[in-house]
Design a protein around this motif. Structure first.
Motif, PDB file in Angstrom:
ATOM      1  N   GLU A  24       0.822  -1.209   0.000  1.00  0.00           N
ATOM      2  CA  GLU A  24       0.000   0.000   0.000  1.00  0.00           C
ATOM      3  C   GLU A  24       0.856   1.260   0.000  1.00  0.00           C
ATOM      4  OE1 GLU A  24      -3.240   2.226   2.911  1.00  0.00           O
ATOM      5  OE2 GLU A  24      -2.680   0.147   3.272  1.00  0.00           O
ATOM      6  N   VAL A  25       1.918   1.259   0.803  1.00  0.00           N
ATOM      7  CA  VAL A  25       2.738   2.453   0.940  1.00  0.00           C
ATOM      8  C   VAL A  25       3.648   2.665  -0.273  1.00  0.00           C
ATOM      9  CG1 VAL A  25       4.550   3.527   2.323  1.00  0.00           C
ATOM     10  CG2 VAL A  25       2.684   2.330   3.439  1.00  0.00           C
ATOM     11  N   THR A  26       4.216   1.582  -0.789  1.00  0.00           N
ATOM     12  CA  THR A  26       5.214   1.736  -1.837  1.00  0.00           C
ATOM     13  C   THR A  26       4.694   1.488  -3.241  1.00  0.00           C
ATOM     14  OG1 THR A  26       5.900  -0.570  -1.785  1.00  0.00           O
ATOM     15  CG2 THR A  26       6.954   0.891  -0.217  1.00  0.00           C
ATOM     16  N   PRO A  45      10.205  -7.075 -13.222  1.00  0.00           N
ATOM     17  CA  PRO A  45       9.714  -7.942 -12.143  1.00  0.00           C
ATOM     18  C   PRO A  45      10.774  -8.248 -11.093  1.00  0.00           C
ATOM     19  CG  PRO A  45       8.993  -8.762 -14.266  1.00  0.00           C
ATOM     20  CD  PRO A  45      10.005  -7.683 -14.534  1.00  0.00           C
ATOM     21  N   VAL A  46      12.017  -8.370 -11.529  1.00  0.00           N
ATOM     22  CA  VAL A  46      13.100  -8.633 -10.581  1.00  0.00           C
ATOM     23  C   VAL A  46      13.250  -7.463  -9.618  1.00  0.00           C
ATOM     24  CG1 VAL A  46      15.556  -9.137 -10.336  1.00  0.00           C
ATOM     25  CG2 VAL A  46      14.287 -10.047 -12.287  1.00  0.00           C
ATOM     26  N   LEU A  47      13.245  -6.255 -10.147  1.00  0.00           N
ATOM     27  CA  LEU A  47      13.393  -5.063  -9.311  1.00  0.00           C
ATOM     28  C   LEU A  47      12.206  -4.916  -8.362  1.00  0.00           C
ATOM     29  CD1 LEU A  47      14.715  -2.513 -11.979  1.00  0.00           C
ATOM     30  CD2 LEU A  47      16.038  -3.848 -10.325  1.00  0.00           C
ATOM     31  N   GLU A  48      10.995  -5.158  -8.866  1.00  0.00           N
ATOM     32  CA  GLU A  48       9.809  -5.062  -8.012  1.00  0.00           C
ATOM     33  C   GLU A  48       9.891  -6.054  -6.858  1.00  0.00           C
ATOM     34  OE1 GLU A  48       6.501  -5.727 -10.543  1.00  0.00           O
ATOM     35  OE2 GLU A  48       6.498  -3.717 -11.404  1.00  0.00           O
ATOM     36  N   TYR A  85      22.507  -5.067  -9.229  1.00  0.00           N
ATOM     37  CA  TYR A  85      21.164  -4.493  -9.231  1.00  0.00           C
ATOM     38  C   TYR A  85      21.066  -3.195  -8.424  1.00  0.00           C
ATOM     39  CZ  TYR A  85      19.068  -8.645 -11.360  1.00  0.00           C
ATOM     40  OH  TYR A  85      18.721  -9.652 -12.220  1.00  0.00           O
ATOM     41  N   LYS A  86      22.155  -2.819  -7.752  1.00  0.00           N
ATOM     42  CA  LYS A  86      22.070  -1.702  -6.816  1.00  0.00           C
ATOM     43  C   LYS A  86      21.603  -0.408  -7.478  1.00  0.00           C
ATOM     44  CE  LYS A  86      25.735   0.349  -5.070  1.00  0.00           C
ATOM     45  NZ  LYS A  86      26.932   0.659  -4.254  1.00  0.00           N
ATOM     46  N   GLU A  87      22.250   0.013  -8.549  1.00  0.00           N
ATOM     47  CA  GLU A  87      21.902   1.282  -9.186  1.00  0.00           C
ATOM     48  C   GLU A  87      20.494   1.241  -9.779  1.00  0.00           C
ATOM     49  OE1 GLU A  87      23.606   3.983  -8.807  1.00  0.00           O
ATOM     50  OE2 GLU A  87      25.139   2.874  -7.698  1.00  0.00           O
ATOM     51  N   GLN A  88      20.117   0.094 -10.359  1.00  0.00           N
ATOM     52  CA  GLN A  88      18.765  -0.030 -10.912  1.00  0.00           C
ATOM     53  C   GLN A  88      17.718   0.045  -9.805  1.00  0.00           C
ATOM     54  OE1 GLN A  88      18.381  -3.159 -14.120  1.00  0.00           O
ATOM     55  NE2 GLN A  88      20.440  -3.674 -13.378  1.00  0.00           N
ATOM     56  N   LEU A  89      18.039  -0.563  -8.649  1.00  0.00           N
ATOM     57  CA  LEU A  89      17.112  -0.513  -7.522  1.00  0.00           C
ATOM     58  C   LEU A  89      16.997   0.904  -6.964  1.00  0.00           C
ATOM     59  CD1 LEU A  89      17.809  -3.832  -5.599  1.00  0.00           C
ATOM     60  CD2 LEU A  89      15.576  -2.999  -6.359  1.00  0.00           C
ATOM     61  N   TYR A  90      18.128   1.618  -6.901  1.00  0.00           N
ATOM     62  CA  TYR A  90      18.088   3.016  -6.471  1.00  0.00           C
ATOM     63  C   TYR A  90      17.110   3.803  -7.352  1.00  0.00           C
ATOM     64  CZ  TYR A  90      22.110   2.773  -3.267  1.00  0.00           C
ATOM     65  OH  TYR A  90      22.949   2.509  -2.221  1.00  0.00           O
ATOM     66  N   ASP A 137      13.624   5.522  -6.152  1.00  0.00           N
ATOM     67  CA  ASP A 137      13.426   6.969  -6.320  1.00  0.00           C
ATOM     68  C   ASP A 137      12.140   7.270  -7.092  1.00  0.00           C
ATOM     69  OD1 ASP A 137      15.720   7.452  -4.934  1.00  0.00           O
ATOM     70  OD2 ASP A 137      16.976   7.757  -6.701  1.00  0.00           O
ATOM     71  N   GLU A 138      11.811   6.408  -8.053  1.00  0.00           N
ATOM     72  CA  GLU A 138      10.629   6.643  -8.910  1.00  0.00           C
ATOM     73  C   GLU A 138       9.337   6.233  -8.220  1.00  0.00           C
ATOM     74  OE1 GLU A 138       8.831   5.171 -13.220  1.00  0.00           O
ATOM     75  OE2 GLU A 138      10.903   4.703 -12.653  1.00  0.00           O
ATOM     76  N   ASN A 139       9.383   5.190  -7.374  1.00  0.00           N
ATOM     77  CA  ASN A 139       8.154   4.624  -6.842  1.00  0.00           C
ATOM     78  C   ASN A 139       7.919   4.848  -5.354  1.00  0.00           C
ATOM     79  OD1 ASN A 139       6.965   2.763  -9.136  1.00  0.00           O
ATOM     80  ND2 ASN A 139       9.188   2.481  -9.175  1.00  0.00           N
ATOM     81  N   CYS A 140       8.971   5.092  -4.593  1.00  0.00           N
ATOM     82  CA  CYS A 140       8.820   5.155  -3.138  1.00  0.00           C
ATOM     83  C   CYS A 140       8.520   6.571  -2.661  1.00  0.00           C
ATOM     84  CB  CYS A 140      10.102   4.637  -2.478  1.00  0.00           C
ATOM     85  SG  CYS A 140       9.911   4.263  -0.746  1.00  0.00           S
ATOM     86  N   PRO A 141       7.673   6.728  -1.640  1.00  0.00           N
ATOM     87  CA  PRO A 141       7.368   8.057  -1.112  1.00  0.00           C
ATOM     88  C   PRO A 141       8.585   8.702  -0.477  1.00  0.00           C
ATOM     89  CG  PRO A 141       6.466   6.381   0.317  1.00  0.00           C
ATOM     90  CD  PRO A 141       6.952   5.670  -0.897  1.00  0.00           C
TER      91      PRO A 141
END
Length: 286
Positions: A210-212, A227-230, A269-274, A278-282
């Motif tokens: 719900e939050v993210t 899907p991997v990043l999610e 995956y670190k930079e892709q996860l960052y 940044d795009e999806n998290c509040p």
């Protein structure tokens, strides 16, 4: 005088045999003496088992429910096996013999050796000899419920010791009415999150989603990174929520850094996860 000379020239094993023939009560450790007749061993082992069983149950060291096919079967924790070992004069020793590393070179677990000694020879605070009753090796890593390395090291030692006790003394534990496998060796023993946290995990799943806005990927295709990043991001959020931390851009990035540095999430995956965070998290609400 002749009796004294005869006594001095008689081996310890022979003296124990003579005591048995004279119907003198044998010590508990006589169970481990290969020179003692089996009938005498069984007699002593029965007394030991009858003393052990209520003590283990009173101390809460016997666990049910670890065997789905036989939920009433009781498996004794290592502390209970140590009680049995104490009855028999056994000294347990564990040693970490190997670090387990992932492909990035990070330590993710340990392999340990457990040894049971009878009459150990100690020199400079170390056991350098003695009669080895049993010896076994076992390991533990971050794939289980433990995540901290000190706890994983302890678990590997506990498992090794439990395995050694099983190899040397399982027949006596069986006589006491328990299963011959230590509880720590059973697949359902602390291999997943503790039972009491199941409801919390369900709540955390919903809260993190719900939050993210993260969703779990049911199928991860190698050609599709999303899907991997999610999946990784949602699990990062779950870990934060379980720690009681607020799920924000800052906390997500910090936890992402920790998990990639420890090798739990591949570093690539670190930079892709960052970027995904940044795009999806509040934000931090500041």
């Amino acid at each position: 005088m002749n009796d004294l000379v005869k006594h001095e020239n008689t081996s310890e094993m022979e003296l124990v045999r003579q005591e048995y023939e004279q119907q003198v009560t044998l010590p508990d450790y006589a169970i481990l003496n290969p020179e003692i007749p089996m009938s005498a061993k069984v007699e002593v082992a029965t007394k030991v088992a009858n003393t052990l069983a209520p003590l283990v149950r009173e101390q809460g060291l016997a666990i049910k429910g670890l065997n789905k096919k036989n939920p009433e079967a009781e498996y004794v924790m290592v502390e209970g096996w140590e009680i049995l070992g104490t009855f028999l004069g056994i000294v347990p020793v564990t040693t970490i013999i190997k670090d387990l590393k992932n492909k990035h070179g990070h330590t993710i677990g340990y392999r340990s050796r457990g040894t049971l000694y009878r009459n150990p020879i100690i020199k400079n605070d170390e056991i350098v000899g003695g009669t080895v009753i049993a010896r076994a090796e076992a390991q533990a890593d971050k794939n289980g419920w433990q995540k901290d390395l000190f706890a994983i090291a302890s678990m590997s030692q506990t498992r090794a010791l439990g395995k050694a006790y099983r190899m040397g003394l399982s027949w006596i534990m069986k006589m006491a009415g328990f299963e011959s496998t230590p509880a720590e060796e059973m697949p359902n023993f602390n291999e997943t999150e503790p039972e009491t946290k199941k409801e919390d995990i369900t709540f955390i799943d919903a809260e993190a989603e719900e939050v993210t806005g993260f969703e779990t990927a049911d199928t991860i295709e190698p050609t599709n990174e999303q899907p991997v990043l999610e999946n990784y991001a949602r699990n990062i959020a779950k870990r934060l929520a379980m720690q009681g931390d607020k799920i924000t851009k800052r906390t997500m990035r910090a936890k992402c850094f920790e998990l990639t540095q420890n090798g739990i999430i591949p570093i690539e995956y670190k930079e892709q996860l960052y970027a995904f965070i940044d795009e999806n998290c509040p934000g931090d609400g500041k």
